[in-house]
Design an enzyme around this catalytic site. Sequence first.
Site, short mmCIF file in Angstrom:
data_model
loop_
_atom_site.label_atom_id
_atom_site.label_comp_id
_atom_site.label_asym_id
_atom_site.label_seq_id
_atom_site.Cartn_x
_atom_site.Cartn_y
_atom_site.Cartn_z
N HIS A 23 0.82 -1.21 0.00
CA HIS A 23 0.00 0.00 0.00
C HIS A 23 0.86 1.27 0.00
O HIS A 23 0.46 2.30 -0.53
CB HIS A 23 -0.98 -0.02 1.18
CG HIS A 23 -2.06 -1.04 1.01
ND1 HIS A 23 -1.98 -2.29 1.56
CD2 HIS A 23 -3.22 -1.00 0.32
CE1 HIS A 23 -3.07 -2.98 1.24
NE2 HIS A 23 -3.83 -2.21 0.47
N HIS A 29 -2.33 -5.40 -6.47
CA HIS A 29 -2.47 -6.66 -5.75
C HIS A 29 -3.91 -7.15 -5.83
O HIS A 29 -4.84 -6.40 -6.10
CB HIS A 29 -2.00 -6.53 -4.30
CG HIS A 29 -2.69 -5.47 -3.51
ND1 HIS A 29 -2.38 -4.13 -3.61
CD2 HIS A 29 -3.70 -5.54 -2.63
CE1 HIS A 29 -3.16 -3.44 -2.81
NE2 HIS A 29 -3.98 -4.27 -2.21
N CYS A 64 -14.76 -6.68 2.40
CA CYS A 64 -13.72 -6.74 1.39
C CYS A 64 -12.39 -7.02 2.07
O CYS A 64 -12.22 -6.75 3.25
CB CYS A 64 -13.65 -5.45 0.57
SG CYS A 64 -13.49 -3.97 1.56
N HIS A 66 -8.21 -9.11 1.16
CA HIS A 66 -7.22 -9.68 0.25
C HIS A 66 -7.14 -11.18 0.50
O HIS A 66 -7.14 -11.60 1.66
CB HIS A 66 -5.84 -9.08 0.50
CG HIS A 66 -5.83 -7.59 0.55
ND1 HIS A 66 -5.88 -6.89 1.74
CD2 HIS A 66 -5.78 -6.67 -0.43
CE1 HIS A 66 -5.86 -5.60 1.46
NE2 HIS A 66 -5.80 -5.43 0.16
N GLU A 84 -15.68 -10.85 9.26
CA GLU A 84 -16.12 -9.46 9.43
C GLU A 84 -17.58 -9.35 9.86
O GLU A 84 -17.91 -8.53 10.69
CB GLU A 84 -15.91 -8.67 8.14
CG GLU A 84 -14.47 -8.35 7.84
CD GLU A 84 -14.30 -7.37 6.70
OE1 GLU A 84 -15.21 -6.55 6.44
OE2 GLU A 84 -13.24 -7.41 6.05
N TYR A 99 -8.65 -0.72 -9.82
CA TYR A 99 -8.73 0.70 -9.46
C TYR A 99 -7.48 1.09 -8.66
O TYR A 99 -6.78 0.24 -8.12
CB TYR A 99 -10.00 1.01 -8.66
CG TYR A 99 -9.93 0.58 -7.22
CD1 TYR A 99 -9.58 1.48 -6.21
CD2 TYR A 99 -10.19 -0.73 -6.86
CE1 TYR A 99 -9.50 1.07 -4.90
CE2 TYR A 99 -10.12 -1.14 -5.55
CZ TYR A 99 -9.76 -0.23 -4.58
OH TYR A 99 -9.67 -0.64 -3.27
N GLU A 109 -4.38 2.36 -2.47
CA GLU A 109 -4.99 1.08 -2.84
C GLU A 109 -4.87 0.96 -4.35
O GLU A 109 -5.35 1.83 -5.09
CB GLU A 109 -6.48 1.06 -2.46
CG GLU A 109 -6.74 0.73 -1.02
CD GLU A 109 -6.56 -0.73 -0.65
OE1 GLU A 109 -5.84 -1.48 -1.37
OE2 GLU A 109 -7.12 -1.15 0.36
N GLU A 111 -5.73 -2.12 -6.67
CA GLU A 111 -6.23 -3.47 -6.55
C GLU A 111 -6.88 -4.01 -7.82
O GLU A 111 -7.54 -3.27 -8.55
CB GLU A 111 -7.27 -3.55 -5.41
CG GLU A 111 -6.66 -3.26 -4.06
CD GLU A 111 -7.61 -3.49 -2.92
OE1 GLU A 111 -7.11 -3.76 -1.80
OE2 GLU A 111 -8.85 -3.39 -3.11
N TRP A 156 -13.44 2.73 -3.46
CA TRP A 156 -13.78 1.59 -4.31
C TRP A 156 -15.29 1.38 -4.40
O TRP A 156 -15.78 0.89 -5.40
CB TRP A 156 -13.07 0.31 -3.85
CG TRP A 156 -13.42 -0.14 -2.48
CD1 TRP A 156 -14.43 -1.01 -2.12
CD2 TRP A 156 -12.78 0.23 -1.27
NE1 TRP A 156 -14.45 -1.18 -0.77
CE2 TRP A 156 -13.43 -0.42 -0.21
CE3 TRP A 156 -11.68 1.06 -0.97
CZ2 TRP A 156 -13.05 -0.29 1.12
CZ3 TRP A 156 -11.31 1.20 0.35
CH2 TRP A 156 -11.99 0.54 1.38
#
Length: 173
Positions: A23, A29, A64, A66, A84, A99, A109, A111, A156
């Site tokens: 980041h 990524h 959201c 990774h 979460e 984005y 970010e 991603e 995002w």
Amino acid sequence: METVVLVNESDVEIGLMEKMEAHEKAMLHRAFSVFIFNRKGELLLQQRALRKYHSGGLWTNTCCSHPRPHEDIKAAAHRRLREEMGFDTELVKAFDFTYKAEFTNGLTEHEFDHVFIGTYDDLVQPNFDEVENYAYRALPLIEAALKNNPDFFTEWFHIAFPKVVSWLAENKS
């Protein structure tokens, strides 16, 4: 130490990097975003915990994150939904997009984001280390809020939400 999977513009893995370093260096990524709707068609929004490393307190999609190295992207989406929001449900891969967003704290970010969609009407038990608040909202209300209060939402989400609305319209059963 949390690691992210570095990818090229075609989502081909090209390496691994520590998450914060990725980041800081704006490295592309792999990521995923989950959008959960109830049977009324309302989207389950999450307000990110205030202490998140970026975008704390902002509203966004249901969850959201990774994928871990060598973790299947859909399996990662299910894992993170449980971690979460405290539940799991069937997910369908809808689309992906790339984005890049820079934040005031110097992080970026960048991603390749895989988007999953699901339906759920039962108990939500959020992890309050990750989630400040949550709410189901009708799509027209979200569209109005994005227009009238854009700073209340993550970068995002501004990109993904209209794509999800289009995908839903094209994939009505």
